[in-house]
Scaffold this motif. Structure first.
Motif, PDB file in Angstrom:
ATOM      1  N   PHE A  65      14.480  -5.695  60.797  1.00 15.14           N
ATOM      2  CA  PHE A  65      14.498  -7.091  61.250  1.00 15.14           C
ATOM      3  C   PHE A  65      13.129  -7.731  61.032  1.00 15.14           C
ATOM      4  N   ALA A  66      12.086  -6.992  61.383  1.00 13.31           N
ATOM      5  CA  ALA A  66      10.731  -7.530  61.276  1.00 13.31           C
ATOM      6  C   ALA A  66      10.366  -7.866  59.845  1.00 13.31           C
ATOM      7  N   ALA A 141       6.408  -4.977  65.437  1.00 12.30           N
ATOM      8  CA  ALA A 141       7.692  -4.329  65.727  1.00 12.30           C
ATOM      9  C   ALA A 141       7.478  -2.982  66.400  1.00 12.30           C
ATOM     10  N   MET A 142       6.428  -2.265  65.991  1.00 12.06           N
ATOM     11  CA  MET A 142       6.135  -0.972  66.609  1.00 12.06           C
ATOM     12  C   MET A 142       5.746  -1.153  68.076  1.00 12.06           C
ATOM     13  N   ILE A 143       4.975  -2.213  68.363  1.00  8.88           N
ATOM     14  CA  ILE A 143       4.598  -2.496  69.746  1.00  8.88           C
ATOM     15  C   ILE A 143       5.836  -2.821  70.569  1.00  8.88           C
ATOM     16  N   MET A 144       6.716  -3.643  70.007  1.00  5.18           N
ATOM     17  CA  MET A 144       7.902  -4.071  70.749  1.00  5.18           C
ATOM     18  C   MET A 144       8.847  -2.911  71.030  1.00  5.18           C
ATOM     19  N   THR A 145       8.888  -1.912  70.184  1.00  5.58           N
ATOM     20  CA  THR A 145       9.801  -0.787  70.389  1.00  5.58           C
ATOM     21  C   THR A 145       9.131   0.400  71.070  1.00  5.58           C
ATOM     22  N   ASP A 146       7.835   0.277  71.351  1.00  7.91           N
ATOM     23  CA  ASP A 146       7.092   1.366  71.992  1.00  7.91           C
ATOM     24  C   ASP A 146       7.231   1.247  73.512  1.00  7.91           C
TER      25      ASP A 146
END
Length: 329
Positions: A65-66, A141-146
């Motif tokens: 998505f990102a 995106a990594m921050i949002m899913t972490d």
């Protein structure tokens, strides 16, 4: 003062009634189901409430998505690295007060100043603060899913927020001339110097037309579209509902602080800033809606507004207020 173009576009508005009916039924059904499942706190005026998106559990592919999404809204949340906090700022939800808090947490000594002052901008950053967009899409995106990063948002009663935006930005003309010109353009050319003369019914009518082009100003945008909440909402640790009369700014602060402690690298500091709204008194309460004795929401305006904002009520499982509640009667 409606133009021929506006009159022509309005012929399309009745078609939106079918969409509104769907959203209103959807909201009613899901609000009931959510209440039965989670035991929500509607009606408990002395407590803060939290809400959740009505979409299925998060099953998307955020990295994909990102990389392919044209949307930038999801990159707008502010970031305080020291506390591993991601905060979704939504206009007309006390945003200046919350940004003061973020600046204080980020170590700015002048945190009490208006965070939107141009002189506080550093490298294009509002108040000198970092946002997800400053990390790039992949890292964001990594921050949002972490799960070791805490994500918090605040949403407000949609139709009360709409009226507040009108009284503050349009009728009150509280912004700088350049901003008033932008509102004028977004509202199809109503003279910027005469925005105070625009009736609330005309304001809602023009917003309904602008919504056909998905062109709503941040101050009256649909809240589930802000920060990409319609997609990322299930990953937020807390979405606090600023219910009218039901949650003080101190209670909201406590809820945010308690949530942020989970992943903060300095949880004790969070306790030390709990007096932010006492020190910067009034910065959130200043966003209150002063309704007076005017019947702002007539039957026609009420249903017109619900056509636009029914999606917010549905997504966040919010109870749709009665018309008399919005008018303060």
């Amino acid at each position: 003062m409606a133009t021929p173009t506006l009159r022509a576009l309005r012929r399309w508005l009745p078609l939106r009634l079918l969409v509104a009916c769907f959203f209103l039924v959807f909201a009613a059904v899901h609000s009931k189901a959510y209440g039965e499942t989670y035991g929500n706190a509607y009606g408990e005026e002395d407590k803060c409430e939290t809400v959740h998106g009505s979409m299925p559990p998060f099953t998307g592919k955020p990295e994909l998505f990102a990389s392919v999404s044209e949307s930038r809204a999801w990159l707008e949340p502010f970031v305080v690295e020291k506390h591993k906090l991601v905060f979704c700022k939504i206009a007309k939800n006390g945003s200046s007060g919350w940004l003061r808090l973020l600046r204080r947490l980020d170590g700015f000594e002048d945190w009490e100043l208006n965070p939107y002052l141009m002189e506080l901008r550093e490298q294009g950053r509002v108040g000198g603060l970092k946002q997800l967009k400053h990390y790039g899409r992949k890292e964001a995106a990594m921050i949002m899913t972490d799960p070791t990063w805490t994500k918090v948002a605040l949403v407000r009663e949609p139709l009360e927020r709409l009226l507040s935006a009108y009284l503050d930005k349009i009728s009150g003309m509280q912004d700088a001339p350049e901003q008033l010109k932008l509102y004028s353009s977004e509202l199809f050319g109503w003279p910027p110097g005469a925005l105070k003369d625009m009736p609330f019914s005309e304001f809602v009518d023009r917003i309904a037309i602008a919504d056909l082009e998905n062109n709503l100003d941040d101050h009256w945008a649909k809240q589930h579209q802000e920060c990409g909440l319609g997609y990322w909402g299930p990953l937020y640790d807390k979405i606090i509902y600023m219910k009218s009369g039901g949650c003080s700014k101190e209670e909201m602060m406590k809820m945010l602080v308690d949530t942020a402690k989970k992943n903060s690298l300095d949880p004790l500091e969070l306790d030390r800033v709990s007096d932010t709204f006492q020190v910067s008194r009034g910065h959130i309460s200043g966003h209150a809606t002063h309704k007076g004795n005017t019947e702002w929401y007539t039957e026609e305006v009420y249903h017109q507004a619900l056509q636009v904002y029914g999606a917010d009520y549905a997504y966040f499982n919010l109870t749709i207020p009665e018309r008399h509640e919005l008018n303060g009667h």
